[in-house]
Design an enzyme around this catalytic site. Sequence first.
Site, PDB file in Angstrom:
ATOM      1  N   VAL A  16       1.143  -1.272   0.253  1.00  8.83           N
ATOM      2  CA  VAL A  16      -0.134   0.131   0.476  1.00  8.83           C
ATOM      3  C   VAL A  16       0.803   1.364   0.061  1.00  8.83           C
ATOM      4  O   VAL A  16       0.599   1.609  -0.243  1.00  8.83           O
ATOM      5  CB  VAL A  16      -1.222   0.150   1.549  1.00  8.83           C
ATOM      6  CG1 VAL A  16      -2.013   1.388   0.768  1.00  8.83           C
ATOM      7  CG2 VAL A  16      -2.073  -0.726   1.035  1.00  8.83           C
ATOM      8  N   LYS A  54      -5.745  -1.784  10.550  1.00  9.13           N
ATOM      9  CA  LYS A  54      -6.678  -1.467  11.452  1.00  9.13           C
ATOM     10  C   LYS A  54      -6.384  -1.031  12.941  1.00  9.13           C
ATOM     11  O   LYS A  54      -7.904  -1.306  13.716  1.00  9.13           O
ATOM     12  CB  LYS A  54      -7.652  -3.241  11.231  1.00  9.13           C
ATOM     13  CG  LYS A  54      -7.918  -2.629   9.435  1.00  9.13           C
ATOM     14  CD  LYS A  54      -8.716  -4.578   9.096  1.00  9.13           C
ATOM     15  CE  LYS A  54      -7.716  -4.931   8.116  1.00  9.13           C
ATOM     16  NZ  LYS A  54      -6.749  -4.101   7.155  1.00  9.13           N
ATOM     17  N   VAL A  95     -11.599  -0.983   6.095  1.00  7.37           N
ATOM     18  CA  VAL A  95     -13.214  -1.613   5.411  1.00  7.37           C
ATOM     19  C   VAL A  95     -13.521  -1.373   3.948  1.00  7.37           C
ATOM     20  O   VAL A  95     -13.989  -0.219   3.982  1.00  7.37           O
ATOM     21  CB  VAL A  95     -14.367  -1.141   6.423  1.00  7.37           C
ATOM     22  CG1 VAL A  95     -14.935  -2.717   6.076  1.00  7.37           C
ATOM     23  CG2 VAL A  95     -13.797  -1.588   7.372  1.00  7.37           C
ATOM     24  N   ALA A 127     -11.451  -1.886   1.716  1.00  6.95           N
ATOM     25  CA  ALA A 127     -10.285  -0.852   0.539  1.00  6.95           C
ATOM     26  C   ALA A 127     -10.628  -0.042   0.172  1.00  6.95           C
ATOM     27  O   ALA A 127     -10.964   1.358   1.172  1.00  6.95           O
ATOM     28  CB  ALA A 127     -10.158  -1.542  -0.300  1.00  6.95           C
ATOM     29  N   LEU A 134     -13.895   1.549  -1.429  1.00  9.21           N
ATOM     30  CA  LEU A 134     -15.082   1.740  -0.877  1.00  9.21           C
ATOM     31  C   LEU A 134     -15.701   3.152  -0.050  1.00  9.21           C
ATOM     32  O   LEU A 134     -15.347   2.403   1.020  1.00  9.21           O
ATOM     33  CB  LEU A 134     -15.926   0.441  -0.997  1.00  9.21           C
ATOM     34  CG  LEU A 134     -15.897  -0.884  -1.661  1.00  9.21           C
ATOM     35  CD1 LEU A 134     -16.146  -2.040  -1.605  1.00  9.21           C
ATOM     36  CD2 LEU A 134     -15.880  -0.122  -3.378  1.00  9.21           C
ATOM     37  N   ASP A 152      -8.975 -10.401   9.962  1.00  8.14           N
ATOM     38  CA  ASP A 152      -9.156  -9.224   9.172  1.00  8.14           C
ATOM     39  C   ASP A 152     -10.682  -9.052   9.308  1.00  8.14           C
ATOM     40  O   ASP A 152     -11.185  -7.793   9.475  1.00  8.14           O
ATOM     41  CB  ASP A 152      -8.530  -9.633   8.367  1.00  8.14           C
ATOM     42  CG  ASP A 152      -7.543  -8.293   7.545  1.00  8.14           C
ATOM     43  OD1 ASP A 152      -7.794  -7.560   7.205  1.00  8.14           O
ATOM     44  OD2 ASP A 152      -8.943  -8.277   6.162  1.00  8.14           O
ATOM     45  N   LYS A 209     -12.696  -5.823  11.332  1.00  4.66           N
ATOM     46  CA  LYS A 209     -14.056  -4.597   9.785  1.00  4.66           C
ATOM     47  C   LYS A 209     -14.668  -4.580  10.461  1.00  4.66           C
ATOM     48  O   LYS A 209     -15.815  -3.442  10.436  1.00  4.66           O
ATOM     49  CB  LYS A 209     -13.171  -5.710   8.362  1.00  4.66           C
ATOM     50  CG  LYS A 209     -12.199  -5.524   8.355  1.00  4.66           C
ATOM     51  CD  LYS A 209     -12.204  -6.169   6.482  1.00  4.66           C
ATOM     52  CE  LYS A 209     -10.570  -5.070   5.757  1.00  4.66           C
ATOM     53  NZ  LYS A 209     -11.042  -5.763   4.533  1.00  4.66           N
ATOM     54  N   GLY A 226      -6.441  -5.006  -2.788  1.00  4.20           N
ATOM     55  CA  GLY A 226      -5.414  -4.237  -3.540  1.00  4.20           C
ATOM     56  C   GLY A 226      -4.268  -3.311  -3.440  1.00  4.20           C
ATOM     57  O   GLY A 226      -4.801  -2.755  -3.271  1.00  4.20           O
TER      58      GLY A 226
END
Length: 849
Positions: free
Chosen positions: A495, A603, A633, A635, A637, A702, A706, A827
């Site tokens: 990232v 997170k 949560v 990526a 979106l 993970d 979230k 991604g």
Amino acid sequence: MTPLRVLKFGGSSVGAADRLIRVTDLIARERALGPIAVVVSAMGDTTDWLIDAARVAAKGDVLAADPILDRVAGLAIDTSRGALRELLRRSSETDSASDPSDARAPHPDIPAHVTSLLLPLRQVLTGVALLRQCTPQTLDLVLSFGERLSASILAALLPLAGLPAVFVDARDWLVTDDRFGAALVDQDASHDRLAALRPGWGDVVAVHTGFLGATPDGRSTTLGRNGSDYTATLLASALRAAEVQIWTDVPGVMTGDPTILRDAYPIARMSYQEALELANFGARMFHPRTMVPLIERRIALRIRSTMDPDAEGTRIDERGAEAAGPTCVTSLEKLALLDLRWRRISHEAGVGARVLRALEQAGITVWMANQAAHGQAVAVVIPQESAEQASAAIDAELALERARGEVDSPGVRAPITLLTLVAERMDPRSAAAQFFRALGQVGVPVRAIAQGMSSRSISCAIDGGETALAVRTVHAAFNFAHEEISLLILGHGTVGAQLLAQIQQQQAALRKHHGIALRVVGLADRARALFEPQGLELGRWQAHLAEAPALASSDTLTALTPLLDRLRRLPAPVLVDCTAADGMGPVYAEAFARGIHVVSANKKPLTLGTGPDGQLRAAARSAHAAWRYETTVGASLPVIATLADLVRTGDRVHRVEGSFSGSLGYIAGEVMRGVPLSQAVRQARQRGYTEPHPRDDLSGLDVARKALILARELGLTLELAQIHVHPLVHSDLLAEDDLERFFTGLADYDSTFAASLAELKARGRVLRYLARIDLAPDTGEFRVRVGPIDVAPDHPAATLKGAEAFVAFTTERYEEYPLVVRGAGAGGAVTAAGVLADVLKIAQTLRGR
């Protein structure tokens, strides 16, 4: 008839041969547009050298003055010879049949002219040496030779450029009193003399000496600070010119000190009053006297650059800029703050006036003064070199009160800088708040404050060491050029590396189209850190980080605290956490305590216990710092933002269901297509979909994190341990730390997993890994579950592709048709884009203040 314009050239513009040629070219270009008159200052450092010569002569050493005068003569001769050669070369090119020595205009004998002009000066200095005294009157006479040299030489060179010219000694028309060194002008008498002289010039270019005047009986005087500019405006007033052009080496009046601000830029237009305000706060380009003749005649003043003659520069006139808002930020340095405090409650009038009177009588400039409403405290800002003298003058004025023990000697703080925001039409409701809030956010202590009723300026006294930071901060806060955002990025993995690439790619567009300047000032990983306040070179960050010094400590908080201290001193500081590291909560807390905003793709700090989580949120609110974590949560979106909007608008949420993990969505899709589990997991990791260790995905931890983040956004008091989590694979496989052994064990599990998957397919179901938050708003009961679920083919999750994620919100308003957010859920590129979006939202918030 085209109205006349007055052009003034400063000493730096005529202090070298190439610059003198540039001046002749500019004069020719402007003369082609209409009639002009020219005012010129002494060449280069000539004035300082003449002062030095007078000083050493006054000590009786005339021989020591001679080399200084030789330096003055050498500069004049070398500069004019170089310009003369170029003008003769041009002349020969335009008429190839003639020899350069036979140029049309007579060739001035510059050395002879300089020698002749300076001969009386040498005689004057001999007299000074004999008397061992240089009076102000004599010094003005000495200084007059500088302007007389430059103006007469320029007038002699202009005919070689095809411009007939005449040298005008301003002492012949500019009438002053006998306050030598800072003479006052008799404008009526000056206008009369100029009117009598002007017909003798005809249509040629008149080149006037700046800075100089003369008493009615002919004694030379000088006009003091900005004297040549004053000459130009007086000349324009007398000739009723349309415009005065001050040609200098800067492109106009700048929005701030360009030696401090890389992004300072010239102001297109400003009003007379703004210029006067700048003059009041020490702007070297202006002096109140310079502006008065322009204001009286409504003559425009334009500041232009000899280095960029095609630029418009800054126009100063009665109207100023059309749009309201700040004009520039100024910083007057090397000052001292004197603070006088009364020991008893007193309503005695005039204490502040007595302090100011004492300073005036001592000849000390007061840049700012204020007095507490109750009269028990007075603060003044004065030149630093005058602090001792000022203290003595105040002590003497208040000697009786000191003897009675009612007042102490003034406290002195130095060095001090007077920071000022100037504007013609400043909004008094918000400008002051924004000004001081910006300084407070970067930790600049304000020592004294002043604002006039006109609201044309806000000033404060700050410590001298804070000057650069304060100027940059205020300049950025008021969006003079763009909103500057200072980023410290933690982590450069999947990232972080993508984020650095996206910032590099978008920097120019963000600056051009959105007025936002993203500057990555720091980059750190577990071992090393880079920090450059002016911004890192993003094209080579890998090489620079490899050469960077190791962190001073293995403890994350200890290692990062010095970086946070440096970050807080920069405009709009933002900490960007692109790691998956533990223990970042204390780092966030320290960032908030310093007024640093935080953007997190990590997170873990958001899934601490409810106690630490609440403390972090309270710390952010207390510091008025933003904390954005949309990418934790889904990526990029807008999952958290959508949920927050539902809650804020009063909707009641009944269920949140979704495939929160793009990585597990991808794995589920691949195994449904027949790809072995171990191979699907390895592919997901290679694509950058999973966490650094895929077990964090396969364990469901993970996804549980979230779900916990969303549950807390709903206001639920929930701990991670309270979530019912079922891993995608057997828990025994998740204990392996080594990645290769982990994948070996996963390959051994492929057949077991395939058998269970075959049974699921036989029933016509689709494997998905989902999280569900079920709420009963009426009772407050809730349940949070995470795990693999077989869904029907018509379920929204059944049609997900690749790393696609979805979240469905079932609420009172969206009960029959849930609100669905769907898109790429994993991604490095999409997550980095989400992080960048969070940074830009902070920038937009700051611009909206």
